[in-house]
Enzyme design. Structure first.
Site, mmCIF file in Angstrom:
data_model
loop_
_atom_site.group_PDB
_atom_site.id
_atom_site.type_symbol
_atom_site.label_atom_id
_atom_site.label_comp_id
_atom_site.label_asym_id
_atom_site.label_seq_id
_atom_site.Cartn_x
_atom_site.Cartn_y
_atom_site.Cartn_z
ATOM 1 N N LYS A 87 -7.130 -14.190 54.816
ATOM 2 C CA LYS A 87 -6.378 -13.116 54.143
ATOM 3 C C LYS A 87 -6.136 -11.946 55.088
ATOM 4 O O LYS A 87 -6.860 -11.779 56.074
ATOM 5 C CB LYS A 87 -7.109 -12.664 52.887
ATOM 6 C CG LYS A 87 -8.450 -12.025 53.138
ATOM 7 C CD LYS A 87 -9.229 -11.851 51.837
ATOM 8 C CE LYS A 87 -10.563 -11.192 52.102
ATOM 9 N NZ LYS A 87 -11.428 -11.188 50.902
ATOM 10 N N TYR B 124 -6.494 19.071 67.975
ATOM 11 C CA TYR B 124 -6.013 19.779 66.780
ATOM 12 C C TYR B 124 -7.145 20.499 66.070
ATOM 13 O O TYR B 124 -8.245 19.955 65.909
ATOM 14 C CB TYR B 124 -5.393 18.789 65.790
ATOM 15 C CG TYR B 124 -4.056 18.246 66.217
ATOM 16 C CD1 TYR B 124 -2.959 19.089 66.394
ATOM 17 C CD2 TYR B 124 -3.876 16.880 66.424
ATOM 18 C CE1 TYR B 124 -1.720 18.580 66.772
ATOM 19 C CE2 TYR B 124 -2.653 16.369 66.798
ATOM 20 C CZ TYR B 124 -1.571 17.217 66.969
ATOM 21 O OH TYR B 124 -0.358 16.718 67.347
HETATM 22 C C1 LIG Z 1 -12.661 -11.651 51.186
HETATM 23 C C2 LIG Z 1 -13.291 -12.692 50.364
HETATM 24 C C3 LIG Z 1 -14.233 -13.568 50.916
HETATM 25 C C4 LIG Z 1 -14.760 -13.410 52.326
HETATM 26 O O1 LIG Z 1 -15.620 -12.297 52.357
HETATM 27 P P1 LIG Z 1 -16.358 -11.862 53.727
HETATM 28 O O2 LIG Z 1 -17.327 -10.829 53.263
HETATM 29 O O3 LIG Z 1 -15.299 -11.321 54.608
HETATM 30 O O4 LIG Z 1 -17.001 -13.064 54.284
HETATM 31 C C5 LIG Z 1 -14.694 -14.605 50.121
HETATM 32 N N1 LIG Z 1 -14.267 -14.754 48.843
HETATM 33 C C6 LIG Z 1 -13.381 -13.918 48.272
HETATM 34 C C7 LIG Z 1 -12.958 -14.134 46.858
HETATM 35 C C8 LIG Z 1 -12.864 -12.848 49.002
HETATM 36 O O5 LIG Z 1 -11.997 -12.014 48.435
#
Ligand SMILES: *Cc1c(COP(=O)(O)O)cnc(C)c1O
Length: 366
Positions: free
Chosen positions: A48, A256
């Site tokens: 993702k 800044y």
């Molecule tokens: C993002 C996600 C994962 C992976 O999580 P990590 O902590 O990055 O290993 C697994 N399952 C679901 C449903 C997620 O949204």
């Protein structure tokens, strides 16, 4: 080097201000380690958010080469990109089934992760593969447990899954409650594989590995056991160029709003990355937190003042002679300074550091 696509740039490396290197062999070793820790459960790959910012296509190809066959993406659009990489991989879409998008998902042979009776009613007539997500405490996506029987009577999914709320805290009683809730609910789906573990879940003492694990963060070098040493290999190396140096007197300020004041004669180096590249504004000097640092000639040097859009400034007074010069590289992420450290010193989480790695970096896949 690899046959993975490098970005559309033919500028020579010495003309880049910043260079992001993604170590695909470290990524493959991390997947192998997580697959071993999965202890017989299948280990998938989480892709993702453009594979946590590292590039969906090259990451997926590397994981395929290591033997990974099952992938998760967030959106159908990411699923289409993943399908273009592999004809045969199983590709689950975590965001499920947006209204009237079933045809698009079916055309790319994606597997929606269904999380409501409405979604199930819309998808079930297709007879195509689906996963069902049960909400065991996250209250984000997934079916409320009291609707489990209704779901089981409407569809025979390929996978039943749930997601941990706080798996990075092994002794939180919530973990046990979620493990028990999924175990009870999956009884409504006899013979169907189940999945619960993200990266940190794989390392829980309860070993709730079930039939499939879903690591993301740890694949990309993040520490799944933040209370202990990091068992993963760093995947990301971020180097940036010193654009200018100057010497200032005690009492002068940097950047800044003059948020940092030199207390001694100080040598400064201006480096060509900023918040537009994903260096968090939270990495700026602030009371009550250790400074963000970069390696200059192997020595840690603190970031001073505020992160600006295209620049940060380092105090390089203590850098080895010759290292803090125009044109020299500094290292913001790598073997010594990992994503977890930069995150802590920026008051954010490593996931955000990774997913915001900027599009402006020249990227090299090795
Ligand atoms: C993002 C996600 C994962 C992976 O999580 P990590 O902590 O990055 O290993 C697994 N399952 C679901 C449903 C997620 O949204």
């Amino acid at each position: 080097m690899s046959d993975f696509p490098t970005p559309a740039t033919d500028r020579p490396e010495h003309c880049e201000n910043a260079l992001l290197t993604v170590d695909l062999s470290a990524l493959r070793q991390n997947w192998r380690l997580l697959a071993d820790f999965s202890n017989g459960a299948e280990c998938s790959g989480m892709l993702k958010a453009n594979a946590y910012g590292l590039g969906l296509e090259p990451v997926m190809r590397a994981l395929l080469a290591e033997g990974c066959r099952t992938f998760f993406v967030a959106t159908a659009a990411e699923g289409e990109r993943a399908r273009a990489v592999s004809e045969t991989a199983a590709i689950y879409v975590l965001e499920g089934l947006p209204p009237d998008c079933g045809e698009l998902i079916a055309r790319a042979r994606l597997i929606p992760v269904l999380g409501s009776l409405e979604e199930i009613a819309e998808w079930a007539p297709s007879g195509l593969d689906a996963a069902v997500q049960l909400d065991t405490g996250m209250n984000r996506m997934g079916l409320p447990l009291e609707q489990t029987l209704g779901a089981a009577s409407a569809i025979r999914p390929r996978l039943v899954m749930s997601h941990f709320v706080t798996s990075q805290t092994p002794n939180d009683p919530l973990n046990e409650r979620q493990i028990a809730a999924l175990a009870a609910a999956r009884a409504a789906f006899p013979g169907i594989p189940a999945s619960l573990c993200n990266s940190s879940g794989i390392f829980l003492p309860h070993k709730p590995l079930l039939e499939l694990t879903r690591p993301g963060y740890a694949l990309f070098g993040g520490n799944p056991t933040p209370r202990g040493p990091n068992p993963m290999k760093p995947v990301v190396r971020l180097r940036a160029r010193i654009l200018a140096t100057r010497d200032i007197a005690a009492g002068e300020t940097v950047g800044y709003d003059a948020t940092w004041t030199a207390t001694r004669p100080t040598k400064l180096a201006t480096v060509g990355v900023g918040y537009a590249d994903g260096v968090p504004v939270g990495a700026s000097t602030a009371p009550g937190k250790p400074p963000a640092e970069a390696l200059v000639g192997g020595r840690r040097c603190p970031l001073v003042g505020r992160v600006s859009m295209d620049f940060i400034v380092l105090d390089v007074t203590e850098a080895p002679p010759g290292a803090a010069r125009r044109g020299e590289w500094v290292e913001l992420l790598g073997d010594e300074i990992g994503v977890d450290e930069l995150a802590t010193r920026s008051r954010t989480i490593g996931y955000e550091i990774l997913t915001r790695l900027g599009p402006r970096y020249a990227r090299r896949y090795v």
